[in-house]
Design a protein around this motif. Structure first.
Motif, mmCIF file in Angstrom:
data_model
loop_
_atom_site.group_PDB
_atom_site.id
_atom_site.type_symbol
_atom_site.label_atom_id
_atom_site.label_comp_id
_atom_site.label_asym_id
_atom_site.label_seq_id
_atom_site.Cartn_x
_atom_site.Cartn_y
_atom_site.Cartn_z
ATOM 1 N N LYS A 88 0.900 -1.115 -0.049
ATOM 2 C CA LYS A 88 0.033 0.082 0.039
ATOM 3 C C LYS A 88 0.659 1.487 0.128
ATOM 4 N N LYS A 90 3.194 4.136 -1.690
ATOM 5 C CA LYS A 90 2.940 4.808 -2.737
ATOM 6 C C LYS A 90 3.849 6.074 -2.921
ATOM 7 N N ASN A 91 4.330 6.296 -4.261
ATOM 8 C CA ASN A 91 5.263 7.599 -4.506
ATOM 9 C C ASN A 91 6.277 7.567 -3.802
ATOM 10 N N TYR A 103 1.621 6.779 2.367
ATOM 11 C CA TYR A 103 0.894 5.601 2.883
ATOM 12 C C TYR A 103 -0.262 6.399 3.520
ATOM 13 N N THR A 125 10.239 -0.429 -3.760
ATOM 14 C CA THR A 125 9.927 -0.249 -5.004
ATOM 15 C C THR A 125 9.346 -1.827 -5.656
ATOM 16 N N LYS A 127 7.534 -3.784 -4.066
ATOM 17 C CA LYS A 127 6.224 -3.810 -3.313
ATOM 18 C C LYS A 127 6.264 -5.191 -3.003
#
Length: 133
Positions: A88, A90-91, A103, A125, A127
């Motif tokens: 979850k 991101k960026n 988050y 990255t 994930k």
């Protein structure tokens, strides 16, 4: 669950300045007390020892750990930690000596060494895929 990596960090710039300013106040109080009584005594030594202990605790206890598919951000007080799901996050962006990510509705920024920042960036990255480093 297997612990994969652990990294030391400091909080973002503003929180870092506030935290270390309060820590520096312990040293300043010790120095002021020392200069007021003009002799080095046990109270002054206690302030200096407390200063060293607080620096050690602040430096060593702030860790980021990757366990399985979760990112755990430990703070100075061990009961106050954050568990984030890597999937979850991101960026993820990387600075010279920092790592930032989103988050939920919150932006996290962690100051850390370049080597730690590189490893954590690679891990985030991916994930949540299996990390073998």
């Amino acid at each position: 669950m297997k612990k994969v990596e652990s990294f030391y960090y400091q909080p973002d710039f503003l929180n870092n300045m506030i935290s270390w300013s309060w820590t520096l106040m312990i040293l300043i109080v010790g120095i002021i007390f020392w200069l007021e009584v003009t002799t080095f005594n046990w109270i002054t030594a206690t302030f200096f020892a407390l200063f060293i202990v607080v620096i050690s605790v602040q430096t060593v206890s702030r860790t980021v750990e990757i366990i399985g598919s979760e990112l755990i951000i430990n703070r100075v007080i061990k009961s106050n930690f954050t568990i984030l799901s890597i999937s979850k996050i991101k960026n993820v962006t990387q600075g010279k000596m920092s790592l930032s990510f989103d988050y939920g509705n919150k932006r996290y920024k962690l100051l850390m060494s370049r080597k730690s920042s590189d490893k954590l960036f690679k891990a985030l990255t991916k994930k949540g895929k299996k990390i073998n480093e």
